[in-house]
Design a protein around this motif. Structure first.
Motif, PDB file in Angstrom:
ATOM      1  N   LEU A 129       0.831  -1.205   0.000  1.00 24.77           N
ATOM      2  CA  LEU A 129       0.000   0.000   0.000  1.00 24.77           C
ATOM      3  C   LEU A 129       0.866   1.255   0.000  1.00 24.77           C
ATOM      4  N   GLU A 130       1.952   1.204   0.743  1.00 23.52           N
ATOM      5  CA  GLU A 130       2.866   2.352   0.815  1.00 23.52           C
ATOM      6  C   GLU A 130       3.487   2.641  -0.540  1.00 23.52           C
ATOM      7  N   GLN A 131       3.812   1.585  -1.278  1.00 24.00           N
ATOM      8  CA  GLN A 131       4.415   1.775  -2.598  1.00 24.00           C
ATOM      9  C   GLN A 131       3.513   2.569  -3.526  1.00 24.00           C
ATOM     10  N   PHE A 132       2.202   2.383  -3.353  1.00 27.83           N
ATOM     11  CA  PHE A 132       1.247   3.050  -4.235  1.00 27.83           C
ATOM     12  C   PHE A 132       0.571   4.233  -3.543  1.00 27.83           C
ATOM     13  N   ASP A 133       1.221   4.748  -2.485  1.00 28.67           N
ATOM     14  CA  ASP A 133       0.801   5.978  -1.810  1.00 28.67           C
ATOM     15  C   ASP A 133      -0.601   5.913  -1.226  1.00 28.67           C
ATOM     16  N   ILE A 134      -1.000   4.756  -0.728  1.00 25.51           N
ATOM     17  CA  ILE A 134      -2.334   4.644  -0.129  1.00 25.51           C
ATOM     18  C   ILE A 134      -2.278   3.939   1.227  1.00 25.51           C
ATOM     19  N   ALA A 135      -1.113   3.889   1.861  1.00 24.74           N
ATOM     20  CA  ALA A 135      -1.004   3.260   3.178  1.00 24.74           C
ATOM     21  C   ALA A 135      -1.875   3.979   4.208  1.00 24.74           C
ATOM     22  N   ALA A 186       1.474   2.384 -11.785  1.00 27.07           N
ATOM     23  CA  ALA A 186       1.606   1.336 -10.768  1.00 27.07           C
ATOM     24  C   ALA A 186       1.888  -0.016 -11.411  1.00 27.07           C
ATOM     25  N   LEU A 187       1.203  -0.324 -12.494  1.00 27.37           N
ATOM     26  CA  LEU A 187       1.454  -1.583 -13.200  1.00 27.37           C
ATOM     27  C   LEU A 187       2.865  -1.615 -13.787  1.00 27.37           C
ATOM     28  N   LEU A 188       3.290  -0.490 -14.350  1.00 26.81           N
ATOM     29  CA  LEU A 188       4.627  -0.429 -14.924  1.00 26.81           C
ATOM     30  C   LEU A 188       5.693  -0.556 -13.839  1.00 26.81           C
ATOM     31  N   GLN A 189       5.425   0.033 -12.684  1.00 26.00           N
ATOM     32  CA  GLN A 189       6.361  -0.059 -11.569  1.00 26.00           C
ATOM     33  C   GLN A 189       6.562  -1.517 -11.157  1.00 26.00           C
ATOM     34  N   ILE A 190       5.475  -2.269 -11.040  1.00 33.12           N
ATOM     35  CA  ILE A 190       5.559  -3.688 -10.701  1.00 33.12           C
ATOM     36  C   ILE A 190       6.371  -4.436 -11.743  1.00 33.12           C
ATOM     37  N   ASN A 191       6.107  -4.132 -13.007  1.00 29.19           N
ATOM     38  CA  ASN A 191       6.805  -4.802 -14.099  1.00 29.19           C
ATOM     39  C   ASN A 191       8.304  -4.539 -14.061  1.00 29.19           C
ATOM     40  N   LYS A 192       8.694  -3.279 -13.904  1.00 26.57           N
ATOM     41  CA  LYS A 192      10.111  -2.913 -13.964  1.00 26.57           C
ATOM     42  C   LYS A 192      10.858  -3.229 -12.669  1.00 26.57           C
ATOM     43  N   GLN A 193      10.199  -3.032 -11.533  1.00 23.24           N
ATOM     44  CA  GLN A 193      10.885  -3.217 -10.259  1.00 23.24           C
ATOM     45  C   GLN A 193      11.040  -4.699  -9.898  1.00 23.24           C
ATOM     46  N   ARG A 255       4.712  10.682 -20.411  1.00 26.17           N
ATOM     47  CA  ARG A 255       5.742   9.706 -20.106  1.00 26.17           C
ATOM     48  C   ARG A 255       5.647   9.294 -18.646  1.00 26.17           C
ATOM     49  N   PRO A 256       5.547   7.978 -18.349  1.00 21.85           N
ATOM     50  CA  PRO A 256       5.338   7.553 -16.978  1.00 21.85           C
ATOM     51  C   PRO A 256       6.566   7.742 -16.103  1.00 21.85           C
ATOM     52  N   THR A 257       6.322   8.098 -14.850  1.00 18.04           N
ATOM     53  CA  THR A 257       7.394   8.193 -13.867  1.00 18.04           C
ATOM     54  C   THR A 257       6.950   7.490 -12.606  1.00 18.04           C
TER      55      THR A 257
END
Length: 270
Positions: A129-135, A186-193, A255-257
Motif C-alpha cells: 500500500l505504501e508503494q502506491f501511496d495509499i497506506a 503502478a502496473l509499470l512499476q511492478i513490471n520494472k521493479q 511519459r510515466p514516472t
C-alpha cells in the motif's frame, strides 16, 4: 515463459477466441488491443483458467496449465494474478484486509478465515500500500474509496500474491485521465521493479504505445498484429478498429514516472 498454442474458446455457436498462438517472454509488458468483442478478455481469463479453453494449450515454463485441477489450479491462479475492471474488492472490509486476501496462499485456511494474519503478512500488505501511496487508507472501508484508489488497492492485492504474471483486464476503463496514469504507472512499476510479466488489455492506442514493450492486436478472436509500439502504424490501427480508430487515438500519453521504493531512487520508464 508463457506459451499459448491453438487456444480456442467457443460459446455455443459463437467463437470468442480462435486458434491463438502467442509466446510471452519473462518480464515483458504486453498490451493487448482491439475493439470490444475482439476476444481480449476471454483470452486473459483462459490464461488464468477462469474460463476453460475449448481446445489448444497453455504452458508456463513447460508446465501444462490447461491440465491443472484442484490445488494445482489454485496455485496457478496465485502465480497468475488477475486485476479486473470492476476492482473486485469487498466493499465492507477495510483496505488492509482486502490486500491481505492476496496472502491466502501463504496462510492456513483457519487463520485466514479468523483474520489471524501474521505480523509478516501485515507488513507485506502495508508495504505494498505504501508503494502506491495509499497506506494512509489502510483502515478505510474499500467502498469509500475513489475508483483510482480502489484499483490501486486491487493492484497491491495482486502484488502481495507474489505472482509471476499479472493479467489486467481493462484496469482503467472506468477511470478519469489522472487516475488512469496513476494506475498504469503502478502496473509499470511492478513490471520494472520486480520483473513480473504483465499482460494488459487496453482500449487506448496511445496508452498501449506508451506503456507496452510489445503489442498484440486482436480482431474477431484472432491475433492479427504482433509487434513493437513503433510498428503499430495508423494503417494497422484502422485495420484493428475500423471506424473507431479515431476514437481510440488521443493525445500522446504522458511519459510515466515512478519511484523504486526499495532501491531508494527515482526512475523514469523509457
Amino acid at each position: 515463459m508463457l506459451e499459448i498454442q491453438g487456444l480456442t474458446r467457443r460459446f455455443g455457436s459463437s467463437t470468442a477466441v480462435a486458434g491463438v498462438d502467442l509466446t510471452v517472454q519473462p518480464g515483458a509488458f504486453i498490451g493487448v488491443i482491439g475493439r470490444s468483442g475482439a476476444g481480449k478478455s476471454t483470452l486473459l481469463r483462459m490464461i488464468n483458467r477462469l474460463v476453460r479453453p475449448s481446445s489448444g494449450s497453455i504452458r508456463f515454463d513447460g508446465r501444462d496449465v490447461t491440465a491443472l485441477k484442484g490445488d494445482a489450479l489454485r496455485m496457478w491462479r496465485a502465480d497468475c494474478a488477475m486485476i479486473f475492471q470492476q476492482f473486485n474488492l469487498v466493499g465492507r472490509l477495510d483496505v488492509l484486509t482486502n490486500v491481505l486476501m492476496g496472502r491466502l496462499r501463504h496462510a492456513s485456511l483457519t487463520r485466514s478465515l479468523l483474520g489471524l494474519w501474521s505480523d509478516a503478512d501485515r507488513a507485506i500488505a502495508l508495504s505494498a500500500l505504501e508503494q502506491f501511496d495509499i497506506a494512509h487508507l489502510a483502515s478505510e472501508r474499500a467502498e469509500n474509496l475513489s475508483g483510482g484508489q480502489q484499483q490501486r488497492v486491487a493492484i497491491a492485492r495482486a502484488l502481495v500474491q507474489e505472482p509471476r504474471i499479472i493479467l489486467a483486464d481493462e484496469p482503467i476503463a472506468s477511470l478519469d485521465p489522472r487516475n488512469t496514469r496513476v494506475v498504469m504507472d503502478a502496473l509499470l512499476q511492478i513490471n520494472k521493479q520486480y520483473g513480473i510479466t504483465v499482460l494488459c488489455n487496453l482500449h487506448s492506442l496511445d496508452l498501449a504505445r506508451t506503456y507496452s514493450d510489445r503489442l498484440v492486436g486482436m480482431s474477431a478472436g484472432r491475433i492479427v498484429f504482433e509487434g513493437t509500439p513503433d510498428e503499430l502504424t495508423d494503417g494497422v490501427a484502422r485495420t484493428l478498429y475500423g471506424l473507431e480508430a479515431n476514437e481510440v487515438v488521443s493525445e500522446t500519453a504522458a511519459r510515466p514516472t515512478f519511484e523504486f521504493a526499495e532501491l531508494g531512487r527515482t526512475a523514469t520508464a523509457a
